[in-house]
Design an enzyme around this catalytic site. Sequence first.
Site, PDB file in Angstrom:
ATOM      1  CG  ASP A  13      11.862   0.304   9.931  1.00 18.90           C
ATOM      2  OD1 ASP A  13      12.522   1.294   9.588  1.00 18.90           O
ATOM      3  OD2 ASP A  13      11.046  -0.260   9.177  1.00 18.90           O
ATOM      4  CE  LYS A  16      19.675  -0.552  10.963  1.00 18.44           C
ATOM      5  NZ  LYS A  16      18.252  -0.895  10.814  1.00 18.44           N
ATOM      6  N   GLY A  40      15.909   5.624   7.703  1.00 15.86           N
ATOM      7  CA  GLY A  40      15.425   6.707   8.566  1.00 15.86           C
ATOM      8  C   GLY A  40      15.799   6.361   9.990  1.00 15.86           C
ATOM      9  CG  HIS A  41      19.360   5.109  10.864  1.00 16.78           C
ATOM     10  ND1 HIS A  41      20.627   4.894  10.402  1.00 16.78           N
ATOM     11  CD2 HIS A  41      18.621   4.071  10.400  1.00 16.78           C
ATOM     12  CE1 HIS A  41      20.650   3.767   9.690  1.00 16.78           C
ATOM     13  NE2 HIS A  41      19.441   3.271   9.674  1.00 16.78           N
ATOM     14  CD  GLN A 208      18.234   0.143   3.915  1.00 13.80           C
ATOM     15  OE1 GLN A 208      19.339  -0.127   3.507  1.00 13.80           O
ATOM     16  NE2 GLN A 208      17.829   1.392   4.024  1.00 13.80           N
TER      17      GLN A 208
HETATM   18  P1  IMP Z   1      14.196   0.241  -1.358  1.00 13.61           P
HETATM   19  O1  IMP Z   1      15.321   0.117  -0.386  1.00 13.61           O
HETATM   20  O2  IMP Z   1      13.608   1.609  -1.411  1.00 13.61           O
HETATM   21  O3  IMP Z   1      14.588  -0.296  -2.706  1.00 13.61           O
HETATM   22  O4  IMP Z   1      13.003  -0.723  -0.848  1.00 13.61           O
HETATM   23  C1  IMP Z   1      13.123  -2.152  -0.860  1.00 13.61           C
HETATM   24  C2  IMP Z   1      12.450  -2.754   0.363  1.00 13.61           C
HETATM   25  O5  IMP Z   1      13.218  -2.407   1.518  1.00 13.61           O
HETATM   26  C3  IMP Z   1      11.034  -2.252   0.639  1.00 13.61           C
HETATM   27  O6  IMP Z   1      10.283  -3.309   1.200  1.00 13.61           O
HETATM   28  C4  IMP Z   1      11.239  -1.168   1.666  1.00 13.61           C
HETATM   29  O7  IMP Z   1      10.090  -0.974   2.465  1.00 13.61           O
HETATM   30  C5  IMP Z   1      12.386  -1.760   2.469  1.00 13.61           C
HETATM   31  N1  IMP Z   1      13.189  -0.733   3.135  1.00 13.61           N
HETATM   32  C6  IMP Z   1      14.096   0.102   2.585  1.00 13.61           C
HETATM   33  N2  IMP Z   1      14.664   0.874   3.509  1.00 13.61           N
HETATM   34  C7  IMP Z   1      14.127   0.533   4.686  1.00 13.61           C
HETATM   35  C8  IMP Z   1      14.331   0.959   6.027  1.00 13.61           C
HETATM   36  O8  IMP Z   1      15.160   1.826   6.331  1.00 13.61           O
HETATM   37  N3  IMP Z   1      13.568   0.350   6.973  1.00 13.61           N
HETATM   38  C9  IMP Z   1      12.689  -0.642   6.673  1.00 13.61           C
HETATM   39  N4  IMP Z   1      12.474  -1.083   5.442  1.00 13.61           N
HETATM   40  C10 IMP Z   1      13.189  -0.508   4.443  1.00 13.61           C
END
Ligand code: IMP
Length: 415
Positions: A13, A16, A40-41, A208
């Site tokens: 977040d 990017k 979520g870009h 991420q």
């Molecule tokens: P997962 O990617 O759904 O397995 O989640 C694992 C961890 O990564 C959790 O803490 C999510 O909140 C975090 N996470 C996954 N995708 C994003 C993102 O795009 N932005 C911020 N945090 C993310």
Amino acid sequence: MSNLAVIGAQWGDEGKGKIVDLVSLHFDIVARYQGGHNAGHTVVIEGKSYILQLIPSGMFRGGKVGVIGNGVVIEPSALLAEMHKMENSGFSFEGRLHISDRAHLILPHHRWREQETEKTQKIGTTLRGIGPTYEDKAARKGYRISDLMQPDFRQRLESLYGDRADASEFISRTEEFRVKLAQYVCNCSSFLAEAIRQGKRLLFEGAQGTMLDVDHGTYPFVTSSSCAAGGISTGLGIGPKYIHRVLGVSKAYATRVGSGPFPSELQNEIGDTIRNRGREFGSITGRPRRCGWLDLVGLKYAAQINGMDAVCITKLDILDVFDEISVCIEYELDGERIQEFPASFQAVERIHPVWRTFPGWKCNTFALRKLNDLPVKARKYLDFVEEFIQVPVAMISTSPERDDTIFYPAFDTLS
Ligand code: IMP
């Protein structure tokens, strides 16, 4: 211009999407190498906001080509829904999107499994089935886009799920997925190798952030992919020598969604002010993000892991209202000062930040576009960041709009 990687230097977040969209002007191909529709870009173009999850952010510029590499995990209905939305906005993917035949599929049982494990493990995942899909990939029992392209895939799913009613909608759409996606599927490694031979310029888009990287992040509170620059080579099937430059992206403060260590978190009024001013709520899940001051120990670590050539600082304007602004410059662990992020999450839980405090600039930086217009106190804050992490600042983002960006001289070194 050389090939460039744009990588999240915090917990995701970082903004990017805007940066990839902005710099994509200088590139021919934008390639995603990991993650899935957990990302979520947000891209804002002429006041209209688009949220992209699997489609590379830079594809909004005319003539750009997007690649979804083998390191990405794909939920076909999510991908088609996203494509459909963009097509409704007048965008065409024909000849412009390439999906790796080796990318793994997120199937219904991955989501179900995650719903179960989250009851006890409580990582605070996005519940999109991302982790279980990567688990199955490593366990050599996953399904890939190449499987979806086979005529017998529906039968394979039918025997996998038996008469489970909650899989029936997905199964019934198998043929639609195959027909609609077939034209985009290719061996992306070969596609990129040919593009490189032709002198095309590549932009690698990370999802991420480094602190969520499965190897280098705050394990086990991480995502299941290699978000850092190291993931580019395996996630796209290109040699590491083609990753020429790395731009890390960090907010002027810090946020994190989900559980896990966050040493510079502020569970107070300051944190609330950052959340409200920065609209720090998940773009996909709507979850409130945890907020805090910038953690320079973490940012320096991200610079090291990624070999960052430059840093882009986003959302500077959110700090405009504070009398004082702090950054974390060290941690205290069991009475000792430490300068590195500990590996053990139990140790990270016990660390306390050591702050360095700056006077706030207390004036508007929103939508500034010229370096000379930045208040002196903001310049000093940014000078300290760059000196501490030993990486030059290349860009400052002052609003979600594409053009509200200040370029530092270091930006030119990225080309
Ligand atoms: P997962 O990617 O759904 O397995 O989640 C694992 C961890 O990564 C959790 O803490 C999510 O909140 C975090 N996470 C996954 N995708 C994003 C993102 O795009 N932005 C911020 N945090 C993310």
